[in-house]
Design a protein around this motif. Structure first.
Motif, PDB file in Angstrom:
ATOM      1  N   ARG A  95    -125.250  15.690  61.865  1.00 24.91           N
ATOM      2  CA  ARG A  95    -123.811  15.759  62.117  1.00 24.91           C
ATOM      3  C   ARG A  95    -122.996  16.040  60.856  1.00 24.91           C
ATOM      4  O   ARG A  95    -121.788  16.270  60.933  1.00 24.91           O
ATOM      5  CB  ARG A  95    -123.334  14.442  62.733  1.00 24.91           C
ATOM      6  N   GLY A 106    -122.610  19.407  69.751  1.00 27.83           N
ATOM      7  CA  GLY A 106    -122.572  17.987  69.450  1.00 27.83           C
ATOM      8  C   GLY A 106    -122.781  17.160  70.707  1.00 27.83           C
ATOM      9  O   GLY A 106    -122.703  17.659  71.834  1.00 27.83           O
ATOM     10  N   SER A 118    -122.641  12.792  72.293  1.00 23.92           N
ATOM     11  CA  SER A 118    -122.470  11.359  72.092  1.00 23.92           C
ATOM     12  C   SER A 118    -122.973  10.632  73.332  1.00 23.92           C
ATOM     13  O   SER A 118    -122.895  11.155  74.450  1.00 23.92           O
ATOM     14  CB  SER A 118    -121.008  10.997  71.828  1.00 23.92           C
ATOM     15  N   SER A 129    -123.571   9.400  67.868  1.00 25.19           N
ATOM     16  CA  SER A 129    -123.299  10.840  67.798  1.00 25.19           C
ATOM     17  C   SER A 129    -124.520  11.573  67.282  1.00 25.19           C
ATOM     18  O   SER A 129    -125.244  11.080  66.404  1.00 25.19           O
ATOM     19  CB  SER A 129    -122.103  11.114  66.880  1.00 25.19           C
ATOM     20  N   GLU A 131    -119.126  19.213  62.472  1.00 18.93           N
ATOM     21  CA  GLU A 131    -117.801  19.567  62.960  1.00 18.93           C
ATOM     22  C   GLU A 131    -117.373  20.941  62.470  1.00 18.93           C
ATOM     23  O   GLU A 131    -118.107  21.636  61.773  1.00 18.93           O
ATOM     24  CB  GLU A 131    -116.797  18.492  62.554  1.00 18.93           C
ATOM     25  N   SER A 188    -114.134  19.508  65.581  1.00 22.60           N
ATOM     26  CA  SER A 188    -115.128  19.228  66.618  1.00 22.60           C
ATOM     27  C   SER A 188    -116.243  20.256  66.458  1.00 22.60           C
ATOM     28  O   SER A 188    -116.040  21.301  65.863  1.00 22.60           O
ATOM     29  CB  SER A 188    -114.503  19.314  68.018  1.00 22.60           C
ATOM     30  N   THR A 200    -119.074  19.746  72.677  1.00 20.58           N
ATOM     31  CA  THR A 200    -119.623  18.391  72.654  1.00 20.58           C
ATOM     32  C   THR A 200    -119.967  17.933  74.071  1.00 20.58           C
ATOM     33  O   THR A 200    -119.130  18.036  74.987  1.00 20.58           O
ATOM     34  CB  THR A 200    -118.610  17.405  72.042  1.00 20.58           C
ATOM     35  N   THR A 203    -120.970  14.690  76.434  1.00 22.13           N
ATOM     36  CA  THR A 203    -120.817  13.239  76.459  1.00 22.13           C
ATOM     37  C   THR A 203    -121.691  12.656  77.568  1.00 22.13           C
ATOM     38  O   THR A 203    -121.620  13.104  78.722  1.00 22.13           O
ATOM     39  CB  THR A 203    -119.352  12.845  76.703  1.00 22.13           C
ATOM     40  N   ARG A 261    -115.070  21.927  74.607  1.00 24.35           N
ATOM     41  CA  ARG A 261    -115.181  22.883  73.518  1.00 24.35           C
ATOM     42  C   ARG A 261    -113.798  23.442  73.200  1.00 24.35           C
ATOM     43  O   ARG A 261    -113.084  23.900  74.090  1.00 24.35           O
ATOM     44  CB  ARG A 261    -116.132  24.025  73.864  1.00 24.35           C
TER      45      ARG A 261
END
Length: 204
Positions: A43, A88, A90, A108, A113, A159, A164, A166, A183
């Motif tokens: 990350r 990414g 999480s 994460s 980013e 970001s 990302t 989730t 995004r």
């Protein structure tokens, strides 16, 4: 890593003339920005910074006339990129403590980013001619200055570039069932230019 350097060069071609050249420079390259205790190493971002400053100064005295000239040029650039170009993610994880308490946190993982870039060039030159009479009662001077500044700037919001995912639970992550995907597609470019000049006359 980081490296700095400074150089000076002085030269006097005759008894009434002097010249100085100077340079200051620095380079920096780091990996690890944006890391934390609840983030995987992938990350982090990679940051590089470069700075240079060049200077020139000359003075010359001849038959009561003193000429002073200075010039400088500055260069600055920094660039931040994801160390790993991946989407990414999480996931929520829970913890049960021995005293019966529970806790909830998010881990994460994935890519770093957004992208950031800035480059600036600036410079100026000043020349002043002074008349120094033998009486020493006056110093009449005439001078001018020119300067410029040019800047390029680009910023992609903070970001991951590829979005990302989730996940609500570890089980959802194992089964690849994200609860949401976000995004950001916008970015912020900016270019600026400025130039200015001035003249002056004085008597001291």
């Amino acid at each position: 890593g980081q490296f700095r350097t400074t150089e000076f060069f002085d030269f006097a071609p005759n008894a009434t003339t002097s010249i100085r050249l100077s340079h200051n420079g620095s380079w920096q390259d780091n990996v690890g920005n944006n890391g934390s205790e609840v983030s995987f190493p992938t990350r982090v971002n990679q940051l590089s910074v470069t700075e240079h400053s060049f200077g020139l100064r000359t003075t010359n005295y001849n038959r009561g006339l003193l000429n002073e000239f200075t010039a400088g040029f500055n260069y600055y650039a920094d660039d931040s990129d994801p160390y790993t170009l991946l989407p990414g993610g999480s996931v929520r994880v829970g913890t049960e403590f021995s005293d019966g308490r529970t806790g909830l946190s998010s881990l994460s993982f994935g890519g770093g980013e957004g992208d950031y870039y800035e480059q600036t060039r600036s410079g100026e030159a000043t020349n002043e001619l002074s008349w120094l009479p033998n009486s020493g009662k006056h110093k009449v001077k005439f001078g001018g200055r020119v300067a410029f500044n040019h800047s390029n700037y680009f910023f992609f919001p903070g970001s991951p570039l590829l979005g990302t995912y989730t996940y609500l639970t570890i089980e959802d992550l194992a089964a690849n069932r994200p609860a949401s995907y976000d995004r950001v597609l916008t970015n912020t470019p900016r270019n600026t230019d400025s130039r200015n000049s001035s003249l002056w006359v004085g008597d001291e």
